[in-house]
Design a protein around this motif. Structure first.
Motif, PDB file in Angstrom:
ATOM      1  N   HIS A 110      -2.093  11.141  -1.762  1.00  0.00           N
ATOM      2  CA  HIS A 110      -2.639   9.945  -2.051  1.00  0.00           C
ATOM      3  C   HIS A 110      -3.133   8.954  -0.994  1.00  0.00           C
ATOM      4  CE1 HIS A 110      -1.447  11.130  -5.873  1.00  0.00           C
ATOM      5  NE2 HIS A 110      -0.087  10.772  -5.966  1.00  0.00           N
ATOM      6  N   ILE A 111      -2.443   8.986   0.032  1.00  0.00           N
ATOM      7  CA  ILE A 111      -2.665   8.414   1.261  1.00  0.00           C
ATOM      8  C   ILE A 111      -3.973   8.922   1.853  1.00  0.00           C
ATOM      9  CG2 ILE A 111      -2.136   7.657   3.755  1.00  0.00           C
ATOM     10  CD1 ILE A 111       0.754   7.304   2.530  1.00  0.00           C
ATOM     11  N   MET A 141       1.797   3.917  -3.297  1.00  0.00           N
ATOM     12  CA  MET A 141       1.439   5.243  -2.985  1.00  0.00           C
ATOM     13  C   MET A 141       2.698   6.225  -3.493  1.00  0.00           C
ATOM     14  SD  MET A 141      -2.024   5.505  -2.113  1.00  0.00           S
ATOM     15  CE  MET A 141      -2.384   4.104  -2.654  1.00  0.00           C
ATOM     16  N   ALA A 165       3.006  11.340  -1.975  1.00  0.00           N
ATOM     17  CA  ALA A 165       2.133  10.004  -1.495  1.00  0.00           C
ATOM     18  C   ALA A 165       1.305  10.417  -0.338  1.00  0.00           C
ATOM     19  CB  ALA A 165       3.229   8.979  -1.217  1.00  0.00           C
ATOM     20  N   THR A 171      -7.044   7.927   0.224  1.00  0.00           N
ATOM     21  CA  THR A 171      -7.817   6.555   0.268  1.00  0.00           C
ATOM     22  C   THR A 171      -8.037   6.353   1.755  1.00  0.00           C
ATOM     23  OG1 THR A 171      -5.532   5.864   0.820  1.00  0.00           O
ATOM     24  CG2 THR A 171      -6.213   5.614  -1.239  1.00  0.00           C
ATOM     25  N   TYR A 199       0.830  -1.084   0.179  1.00  0.00           N
ATOM     26  CA  TYR A 199       0.062   0.177  -0.053  1.00  0.00           C
ATOM     27  C   TYR A 199       0.784   1.313  -0.016  1.00  0.00           C
ATOM     28  CZ  TYR A 199      -3.026   3.597   1.992  1.00  0.00           C
ATOM     29  OH  TYR A 199      -3.763   4.541   2.241  1.00  0.00           O
ATOM     30  N   TYR A 200       1.710   1.328   0.922  1.00  0.00           N
ATOM     31  CA  TYR A 200       2.615   2.712   1.141  1.00  0.00           C
ATOM     32  C   TYR A 200       3.732   2.763  -0.245  1.00  0.00           C
ATOM     33  CZ  TYR A 200       0.337   3.205   5.510  1.00  0.00           C
ATOM     34  OH  TYR A 200      -0.468   3.357   6.622  1.00  0.00           O
ATOM     35  N   GLY A 247       2.183   7.118  -6.943  1.00  0.00           N
ATOM     36  CA  GLY A 247       0.819   7.350  -7.526  1.00  0.00           C
ATOM     37  C   GLY A 247       0.508   8.121  -8.405  1.00  0.00           C
TER      38      GLY A 247
END
Length: 449
Positions: A325-326, A259, A322, A329, A255-256, A262
């Protein structure tokens, strides 16, 4: 003459039948409107209308449109009223709240956020140029890269705000702000953003209608994606194939890192739309803005002395973004999801269920761009961000009154919830024979594991 004043009526069932191309009706405040032709020039795109045709859309209309938009409805009126029109208690309270905010002038009073943010972006851009062109140390170049990433975050907030409401004195200046902050500075088309973002707001957390949840084969927030459902937004199958199974099985680990890259996906999505056969508003201007970005950014990177430095400059700037982007989400990945089209009668309920707020001190509002108040923003997307903190207690009270979720988590808690959601789906994806049933039992026994 008396007969001319007699109202004509249809029922909600009759309204539902007007949902085919060339025969698209919606209802607002109990009056039926034919939007078959208007959909072609609707500023918000066709998806937001197509998803709600044949329904009462009063709450969504109030959320997305200024008061002046009501006057345009007269030209679309069919002459029919909906006989069994009624609004839920939640909807009535929501409409009263929106009317009260309008009376207080909150939608028109935009503060000076845009001026401050634009000035901040300009100062950061100057700092980036100085760090790259006037400094020779690797550390200075990396600091400049980090500042550039922060610039992109703040510039994206301006693009987001200008896409929802007029933050400048007129529409022309507002469009300029969109193209400058989106296309020219970040390389992401404002046309792409408006196309997807309006659909996201309308179908918040619908697995098959909300494009912001459709990240197969990289991410899946629900095991329902394992049935290879069809994206009603992109009109294509979201295939849960062996590659998707592999990637999703480890998504809570990837996940990270994902990102950090992204932005590459956003660049690709921008080009796919601009080169597509779809009707794209201001396509030429969007292309021109993208060309500006892909002129100044490569030139800036080329001014660095070596290829390793250029690589790390790009990597650092992308990695900083990121954070944004995090944030996007965190607001939705761990919230409630559903399958199917949005419905006009439960606007407030769907927004409350599909969003998570991020709690923070007021001095951090600039960093989050107002989007930490995600529910408030979804309920009132035209409300300037400087008022979101003010209205949050009112929204919270309304949620409490109607027993609806109001979830405000710390940044840390929101990350924990998101990773937990991704981990659940990852474990379910690992069972190649029966990915859903077996692992649902496993999750029931290991909820807190």
């Amino acid at each position: 003459m008396a007969e001319e004043t007699v109202k004509k009526y249809i029922t909600n069932e009759d309204l539902k039948n007007h949902n085919k191309p060339g025969d698209l009706w919606i209802a607002i405040q109990g009056k039926a409107y034919n939007v078959s032709d208007w959909i072609k020039s609707h500023p918000g795109g066709d998806a937001v209308i197509l998803n709600l045709v044949g329904q009462d859309v009063t709450d969504a209309f109030i959320a997305f449109h200024p008061g002046t938009a009501w006057h345009h409805l007269d030209n679309l009126f069919t002459g029919y009223h909906v006989s069994d029109f009624q609004a839920s208690e939640v909807s009535r309270d929501y409409r009263r709240m929106a009317a009260e905010f309008r009376k207080l002038g909150l939608f028109e009073n935009k503060g000076h956020v845009t001026l401050y943010t634009l000035s901040f972006v300009a100062a950061m851009f100057a700092a980036v140029l100085y760090g790259v062109l006037a400094c020779t140390s690797l550390l200075a170049h990396q600091i400049a890269a980090a500042i550039l990433g922060l610039l992109w975050i703040q510039s994206a907030y301006i693009g987001h705000d200008s896409g929802h409401y007029v933050i400048m004195t007129n529409k022309s200046y507002n469009r300029f702000a969109q193209l400058l902050s989106g296309n020219c500075l970040t390389g992401i088309s404002i046309a792409w953003w408006k196309w997807t973002h309006n659909a996201h707001h309308l179908a918040c957390n619908s697995l098959d209608y909300d494009p912001d949840l459709q990240h197969i084969p990289v991410f899946a927030v629900s095991a329902k994606f394992f049935n290879s459902m069809t994206s009603r937004f992109y009109d294509r199958k979201l295939a849960f194939d062996p590659l998707a199974r592999l990637l999703i099985s480890y998504q809570h680990f990837t996940y990270y890192p994902v990102m950090c890259f992204g932005r590459i996906n956003l660049f690709v999505q921008t080009l796919l739309l601009l080169f597509s056969k779809r009707e794209v508003p201001d396509r030429a201007l969007n292309f021109a803005g993208i060309l500006v970005f892909w002129t100044w950014f490569p030139l800036l990177v080329s001014c660095l002395p070596t290829w390793p430095e250029r690589f790390f400059f790009v990597f650092t700037s992308f990695s900083v973004t990121a954070l944004q982007h995090i944030q996007f989400t965190l607001n939705h990945f761990a919230a409630d999801v559903y399958v199917g089209p949005p419905t006009g009668g439960d606007w407030f309920e769907k927004q409350a269920a599909g969003t998570l707020d991020i709690s923070c001190s007021s001095y951090m509002d600039w960093f989050f761009g107002g989007l930490q108040f995600q529910l408030e923003h979804h309920l009132f997307p035209r409300l300037p961000r400087c008022h979101l903190r003010k209205v949050a207690p009112v929204v919270q009270e309304l949620c409490k009154k109607h027993n609806l979720p109001y979830r405000s988590l710390s940044w840390w808690e929101a990350n924990v919830w998101t990773i937990r959601t991704l981990k659940k789906a990852a474990y379910q994806a690992r069972d190649a024979a029966n990915p859903v049933v077996k692992n649902l039992v496993w999750e029931a026994l290991n909820t807190h594991g």
